[in-house]
Design a protein around this motif. Structure first.
Motif, PDB file in Angstrom:
ATOM      1  N   TRP A 109       0.866  -1.203   0.000  1.00  0.00           N
ATOM      2  CA  TRP A 109       0.000   0.000   0.000  1.00  0.00           C
ATOM      3  C   TRP A 109       0.896   1.244   0.000  1.00  0.00           C
ATOM      4  O   TRP A 109       1.783   1.374   0.835  1.00  0.00           O
ATOM      5  CB  TRP A 109      -0.901  -0.021   1.237  1.00  0.00           C
ATOM      6  N   ASN A 110       0.734   2.072  -0.949  1.00  0.00           N
ATOM      7  CA  ASN A 110       1.624   3.251  -0.943  1.00  0.00           C
ATOM      8  C   ASN A 110       0.879   4.488  -0.449  1.00  0.00           C
ATOM      9  O   ASN A 110      -0.341   4.477  -0.195  1.00  0.00           O
ATOM     10  CB  ASN A 110       2.244   3.448  -2.334  1.00  0.00           C
ATOM     11  N   ASP A 111       1.662   5.576  -0.329  1.00  0.00           N
ATOM     12  CA  ASP A 111       1.102   6.803   0.226  1.00  0.00           C
ATOM     13  C   ASP A 111       0.032   7.386  -0.676  1.00  0.00           C
ATOM     14  O   ASP A 111      -0.992   7.886  -0.216  1.00  0.00           O
ATOM     15  CB  ASP A 111       2.231   7.822   0.417  1.00  0.00           C
ATOM     16  N   GLY A 112       0.276   7.263  -2.021  1.00  0.00           N
ATOM     17  CA  GLY A 112      -0.717   7.766  -2.980  1.00  0.00           C
ATOM     18  C   GLY A 112      -2.031   7.016  -2.786  1.00  0.00           C
ATOM     19  O   GLY A 112      -3.106   7.616  -2.843  1.00  0.00           O
ATOM     20  N   ALA A 113      -1.948   5.661  -2.529  1.00  0.00           N
ATOM     21  CA  ALA A 113      -3.148   4.869  -2.313  1.00  0.00           C
ATOM     22  C   ALA A 113      -3.869   5.330  -1.054  1.00  0.00           C
ATOM     23  O   ALA A 113      -5.092   5.462  -1.024  1.00  0.00           O
ATOM     24  CB  ALA A 113      -2.767   3.409  -2.199  1.00  0.00           C
ATOM     25  N   ARG A 114      -3.074   5.579  -0.005  1.00  0.00           N
ATOM     26  CA  ARG A 114      -3.668   6.022   1.250  1.00  0.00           C
ATOM     27  C   ARG A 114      -4.440   7.331   1.028  1.00  0.00           C
ATOM     28  O   ARG A 114      -5.579   7.485   1.457  1.00  0.00           O
ATOM     29  CB  ARG A 114      -2.545   6.232   2.298  1.00  0.00           C
ATOM     30  N   LYS A 137      -7.588   6.626  -1.431  1.00  0.00           N
ATOM     31  CA  LYS A 137      -8.685   5.767  -1.006  1.00  0.00           C
ATOM     32  C   LYS A 137      -9.043   5.897   0.463  1.00  0.00           C
ATOM     33  O   LYS A 137     -10.095   5.450   0.915  1.00  0.00           O
ATOM     34  CB  LYS A 137      -8.350   4.305  -1.322  1.00  0.00           C
ATOM     35  N   GLY A 138      -8.112   6.540   1.275  1.00  0.00           N
ATOM     36  CA  GLY A 138      -8.455   6.824   2.666  1.00  0.00           C
ATOM     37  C   GLY A 138      -8.074   5.710   3.651  1.00  0.00           C
ATOM     38  O   GLY A 138      -8.235   5.874   4.845  1.00  0.00           O
ATOM     39  N   TYR A 139      -7.562   4.572   3.149  1.00  0.00           N
ATOM     40  CA  TYR A 139      -7.188   3.503   4.072  1.00  0.00           C
ATOM     41  C   TYR A 139      -5.720   3.584   4.451  1.00  0.00           C
ATOM     42  O   TYR A 139      -4.877   3.890   3.601  1.00  0.00           O
ATOM     43  CB  TYR A 139      -7.407   2.132   3.409  1.00  0.00           C
ATOM     44  N   ALA A 140      -5.438   3.300   5.767  1.00  0.00           N
ATOM     45  CA  ALA A 140      -4.056   3.172   6.170  1.00  0.00           C
ATOM     46  C   ALA A 140      -3.592   1.773   5.767  1.00  0.00           C
ATOM     47  O   ALA A 140      -4.421   0.874   5.636  1.00  0.00           O
ATOM     48  CB  ALA A 140      -3.943   3.339   7.699  1.00  0.00           C
ATOM     49  N   ASP A 182     -14.443   6.319   3.034  1.00  0.00           N
ATOM     50  CA  ASP A 182     -15.566   7.041   3.638  1.00  0.00           C
ATOM     51  C   ASP A 182     -16.871   6.862   2.833  1.00  0.00           C
ATOM     52  O   ASP A 182     -17.863   7.493   3.113  1.00  0.00           O
ATOM     53  CB  ASP A 182     -15.219   8.524   3.781  1.00  0.00           C
ATOM     54  N   GLY A 183     -16.814   6.042   1.804  1.00  0.00           N
ATOM     55  CA  GLY A 183     -18.036   5.751   1.046  1.00  0.00           C
ATOM     56  C   GLY A 183     -18.223   6.632  -0.167  1.00  0.00           C
ATOM     57  O   GLY A 183     -19.072   6.366  -1.019  1.00  0.00           O
ATOM     58  N   THR A 184     -17.461   7.716  -0.249  1.00  0.00           N
ATOM     59  CA  THR A 184     -17.605   8.572  -1.418  1.00  0.00           C
ATOM     60  C   THR A 184     -17.034   7.877  -2.633  1.00  0.00           C
ATOM     61  O   THR A 184     -16.119   7.067  -2.529  1.00  0.00           O
ATOM     62  CB  THR A 184     -16.875   9.931  -1.230  1.00  0.00           C
ATOM     63  N   ARG A 185     -17.579   8.235  -3.800  1.00  0.00           N
ATOM     64  CA  ARG A 185     -17.125   7.597  -5.029  1.00  0.00           C
ATOM     65  C   ARG A 185     -16.187   8.506  -5.790  1.00  0.00           C
ATOM     66  O   ARG A 185     -16.269   9.741  -5.687  1.00  0.00           O
ATOM     67  CB  ARG A 185     -18.328   7.261  -5.923  1.00  0.00           C
ATOM     68  N   PHE A 186     -15.350   7.914  -6.564  1.00  0.00           N
ATOM     69  CA  PHE A 186     -14.523   8.708  -7.439  1.00  0.00           C
ATOM     70  C   PHE A 186     -14.326   7.960  -8.731  1.00  0.00           C
ATOM     71  O   PHE A 186     -14.421   6.734  -8.805  1.00  0.00           O
ATOM     72  CB  PHE A 186     -13.186   9.071  -6.774  1.00  0.00           C
ATOM     73  N   TRP A 187     -14.110   8.682  -9.815  1.00  0.00           N
ATOM     74  CA  TRP A 187     -13.918   8.120 -11.144  1.00  0.00           C
ATOM     75  C   TRP A 187     -12.451   7.801 -11.289  1.00  0.00           C
ATOM     76  O   TRP A 187     -11.614   8.688 -11.195  1.00  0.00           O
ATOM     77  CB  TRP A 187     -14.357   9.131 -12.206  1.00  0.00           C
ATOM     78  N   ALA A 188     -12.226   6.540 -11.514  1.00  0.00           N
ATOM     79  CA  ALA A 188     -10.847   6.100 -11.487  1.00  0.00           C
ATOM     80  C   ALA A 188     -10.424   5.469 -12.805  1.00  0.00           C
ATOM     81  O   ALA A 188     -11.238   4.896 -13.528  1.00  0.00           O
ATOM     82  CB  ALA A 188     -10.651   5.087 -10.367  1.00  0.00           C
ATOM     83  N   ASP A 189      -9.142   5.743 -13.085  1.00  0.00           N
ATOM     84  CA  ASP A 189      -8.532   5.048 -14.210  1.00  0.00           C
ATOM     85  C   ASP A 189      -7.665   3.950 -13.590  1.00  0.00           C
ATOM     86  O   ASP A 189      -6.796   4.229 -12.778  1.00  0.00           O
ATOM     87  CB  ASP A 189      -7.666   6.041 -15.023  1.00  0.00           C
TER      88      ASP A 189
END
Lengths: 771, 127
Positions: free
Chosen positions: A39-44, A47-50, A96-103
């Motif tokens: 898990w990298n910092d960008g992922a954290r 996506k909000g997860y530690a 947190d449940g919010t959605r985002f458009w991801a590539d």
């Protein structure tokens, strides 16, 4: 990323470090079953997860429930395993449940033919997606706008062919969108110059060629398909592509026939306003007073150059500032801040007049006395829109006023202190309206008893009867001045000789306000003048008498000469006269000789009186001269029974007029013989320093003490005229001759009785005359 | 001794006549004129010029100064010796040559004769 690179731990570590520091991408590893392994910092961040809470979880946690339920996570893993690498875009869910458009890019990790896991790289495309959505919506909205706006809109492609045309444009051009699309712009949008009727340059050509926005062209007329002409206003703008190129243009235009009329009116109004504004500005900026205008909130809107100078603020600096900051005024006397007139004008809507004793403090602290006035500015509706303040530097005026005041005060003081002149004023009808001490002194009236009285009471009854007072005022009014000398009457009725000057006073409108009258009492001056005249006349009389004396005495000499000659001839005739006749002729000769001497004395006196006594200076011995005179006088002395003696033991040489000095001695001896008949007369000559002393001493009655000081004055005689004959000229002539030599002659009554006449002569007289 | 001639020029008739008598008695041949102009006419008409002229100054028609001016421009007159005889009023010395003797009225006869003797002897006045 290839499987080969994972075999080297150093490279792996570097990769880990790199991945860890990437913040814009979520980069993580999945195991073969799709569970999170790293898990990298960008992922954290994305996506909000530690890491500790996500590692070991299945990737489906990132999918929307719908996608997870439909097996999209497993499908993606399967596709990656099959093809090695898959990419997709789709909604993902944050912690947190919010959605985002991801590539999402998923790559299978295969080592030696065995699947070891997956690398997943996710990019958050929400922002891009939102922009795209906006664009779409905007395009829709633009189209809606385009088709609903009141102006005509035409769009063309880069070859200037119609691509869109809105309903207003349809109506104005007479073309439907369907008919118009694909046609050249010129077919649909036919415009000419309103004034020249020539085809107007199409704005789109320039827009397309230069890629610029072209503004409204004036005086353009659009000709519709059915030939209807309409004045329009138009503008063109390029349609840009994302790479900055031009893909077409849009023309916006509207029918301005209706507004043209209104516009014309507006333009005229604006012109009028502009003109009046310009003229106002010109007036405002050229007037000599400071002008400051404010808006209704008392903020400065204008400041003319004079106001700039007086306040020390430039208009540019002052505009927008509260008036109190720019126009600082204090009461000169109290030094208190003065109420700003602008505030009162704005508060009360009234014109405020001049304030007294106001000083303006300029920005640099210089203080100037000013006079100011303020007035409200109303708009057409009568609403106050501000205030205008007009003010001026009154330093110079103040100084001038002060000078005038001081001058007036001085004048008043002067008039009040003048005693030699009556200075007073008359009203136009001649009634006294002011009075000074000089007037009281000269005329005798006190101020309270003369004010309001006609000035005719200063005139003599004769002058009043002849209407002189009124005539004087008339002359003064007509000629601007009246002056005369004449008799005036004092309060006590006595008359005095006055010099009078009357000057009319004009009021501002050149009407007659009254008269200033200056009267001087010339009675004393007149007396003095008369006295001077008498004196001059007396002097003239004396001069004439002296002249007559001179002429007469000369005239007397001629008949005297004839008489003497005649007597001589008679005395000497043959045969000789008898004794008695001879004696009488002798006596007549003696009388004639004395007559001659008197004539000579008269001549001398007239010479002295007319300043014609001239000396012929020569060097001689006074002792010798005295001896000759004594010899000549011896006979006369003997006749008067006077013993005549001379004491001149030594020569006394000097420079004198010999004949005149002998005349002096002759006169002195004659005088002694006359007054001291029967007594000895002693003559002496001596020298005393630089002077010669000639003395004649007799032993007669002496000179009365009272007469001593004036014995040598003209025509004076010490003795009474009844006792002695002669005209008393001898001593006067002698003293004048002595004085002409720079000498003196003194009479004394010495001890032992008789009189002593002493002549002292400088040996070398201080006069340059010589024969 | 031949008679010496003298011309008396004076506007006062008493002086002219009495002085003429006096000088005649003394042995002079006397001619008289009552002003300068008459004197000029007289001298110019004479066959024998007077030896001396006694000239008054203040006279009507032509005064003594006028006569002196004429004398300067007339060589025949200039040779005749002149004595001024005057009452002394208004003597203008600027207009009288320095060598002319001046006899002031009143004079005594011996004084006058002394001057006449000196002049007719060809000399000037002793002063």
């Amino acid at each position: 990323m290839t499987a080969g690179s994972t075999g080297r731990s150093g490279a792996t570590q570097r990769f880990d470090l790199l991945v860890a520091s990437i913040k814009d991408y979520a980069i993580f590893l999945l195991d073969t079953s799709g569970r999170v392994a790293t898990w990298n910092d960008g992922a954290r961040l994305m996506k909000g997860y530690a890491p500790e809470e996500i590692v070991g979880k299945h990737l489906s946690i990132f999918y929307t429930p719908e996608d997870a339920a439909s097996g999209r996570p497993q499908a993606l893993l399967d596709a990656a395993r099959k093809t090695g690498c898959v990419e997709e875009e789709g909604w993902r869910v944050r912690k947190d449940g919010t959605r985002f458009w991801a590539d999402v890019v998923m790559t299978a990790i295969v080592v030696d033919g065995d699947l070891r896991g997956f690398i997943k790289v996710t990019r958050d495309l929400t922002a891009r997606r939102q922009a795209d959505e906006k664009l779409r919506q905007s395009e829709e909205s633009l189209a809606a706008t385009l088709y609903s706006i009141g102006d005509g809109v035409l769009a063309v492609d880069e070859r200037a062919r119609i691509t869109r045309i809105n309903p207003v444009a349809e109506q104005l051009t007479g073309w439907t969108e369907r008919e118009a699309i694909g046609r050249p712009l010129e077919d649909v949008f036919r415009i000419i110059n309103e004034d020249t009727r020539e085809r107007a340059p199409n704005p789109i050509a320039r827009v397309l060629a230069e890629g610029v926005v072209v503004g409204l062209a004036n005086h353009t007329t659009l000709i519709s398909r059915d030939g209807t002409e309409r004045p329009i206003a138009d503008s063109g703008a390029p349609i840009r592509t994302s790479d900055g190129g031009t893909s077409g243009a849009v023309v916006v235009f509207r029918d301005v026939s209706k507004e043209r009329h209104a516009e014309e009116q507006l333009r005229q109004t604006q012109d009028a306003v502009r003109l009046s504004e310009e003229s106002l500005r010109a007036t405002l900026y050229s007037i000599g007073d400071g002008v400051l205008a404010t808006d209704e909130r008392a903020r400065v809107t204008r400041l003319n150059p004079v106001a700039e100078r007086l306040t020390g603020w430039t208009e540019g600096e002052a505009v927008g500032r509260p008036v109190g900051e720019v126009f600082r005024i204090v009461n000169e006397l109290t030094r208190a801040e003065a109420a700003n007139p602008v505030l009162r004008v704005l508060a009360e809507g009234v014109v405020i007049g001049l304030a007294n004793h106001t000083a303006l403090i300029a920005r640099d602290g210089v203080e100037r006395p000013i006079a100011d006035s303020g007035a409200p500015i109303f708009d057409l509706a009568g609403k106050p829109r501000g205030a205008v303040l007009v003010f001026r530097d009154v330093t110079t005026e103040r100084a001038a006023e002060e000078a005038v005041r001081q001058s007036e005060q001085k004048l008043r003081l002067m008039i009040a202190s003048v005693r030699d002149y009556a200075l007073y004023m008359l009203d136009p009808s001649g009634r006294v309206i002011s009075w000074n001490p000089g007037a009281e002194q000269i005329k005798g009236y006190r101020e309270d008893e003369i004010l309001g009285q006609s000035f005719s009471r200063f005139f003599t009854p004769e002058d009043v009867a002849r209407n002189k007072p009124q005539r004087e005022l008339e002359i003064a009014t007509r000629e601007g001045r009246f002056e005369e000398e004449g008799w005036r009457v004092r309060k006590d009725g006595s008359r005095f000789w006055a010099n009078v000057i009357i000057t009319p006073i004009r009021d501002g409108s050149d009407g007659l306000a009254g008269f200033v009258k200056i009267t001087r009492d010339l009675t004393e001056k007149r007396k003095a003048d008369e006295e001077r005249l008498r004196l001059a006349q007396a002097r003239e009389a004396v001069r004439l008498r002296d002249e007559f004396l001179s002429i007469a005495s000369h005239e007397l000499r001629t008949p005297l000469t004839a008489l003497l000659l005649l007597l001589r001839n008679i005395r000497g005739q043959t045969p000789p006269l008898d004794t008695r006749l001879a004696k009488n002729v002798d006596r007549a000769q003696g009388i004639s000789a004395r007559l001659g001497q008197l004539v000579d004395a008269l001549l001398d006196v007239s010479r002295i009186a007319t300043g014609e006594l001239k000396l012929n200076i020569e060097a001689f011995d006074l002792s010798e001269g005295a001896r000759e005179v004594v010899e000549r006088m011896r006979e006369s002395a003997a006749a008067a029974k006077c013993e005549l003696s001379l004491a001149a033991p030594v020569p006394v040489e000097g420079r004198w007029d010999r004949l005149r000095i002998e005349q002096v001695l002759t006169n002195l001896i004659s005088n002694s013989i006359k007054y001291a008949a029967g007594h000895p007369v002693r003559v002496s000559v001596s020298r005393d320093g630089a002077s010669a002393v000639l003395q004649v001493r007799d032993h007669g009655p002496g000179i009365p003490e009272a007469d001593l000081p004036r014995i040598f004055q003209r025509f004076e005689r010490a003795a009474s005229a009844r006792h002695y004959g002669g005209m008393g000229l001898g001593l006067y002539v002698a003293s004048q001759i002595a004085q002409a030599h720079g000498g003196t002659i003194v009479a004394t009554n010495p001890d032992g009785g008789g009189a002593c006449l002493t002549v002292t002569l400088p040996l070398d007289p201080p006069i340059g005359q010589s024969s | 001794m031949s008679p010496r001639s003298v011309l008396i020029v004076d506007d006062d008739v008493d002086i002219r006549e009495i002085l003429a008598d006096t000088l005649t008695e003394t042995g002079f041949e006397v001619t008289t004129a009552c002003n300068g102009l008459e004197a000029l006419t007289a001298v110019r008409s004479m066959k024998v010029r007077p030896a001396v002229i006694l000239l008054d100054l203040m006279m009507p028609v032509m005064d003594g100064y006028g006569f002196l001016e004429q004398r300067i421009s007339d060589p025949s007159l200039a040779s005749i010796p002149i004595a001024i005889v005057t009452a002394g009023h208004g003597i203008d010395r600027e207009r009288i040559a320095d060598d002319l003797p001046i006899i002031r009225k009143p004079f005594n006869v011996s004084e006058l004769l002394g001057v006449l003797d000196a002049l007719s002897a060809g000399g000037t006045s002793p002063g």
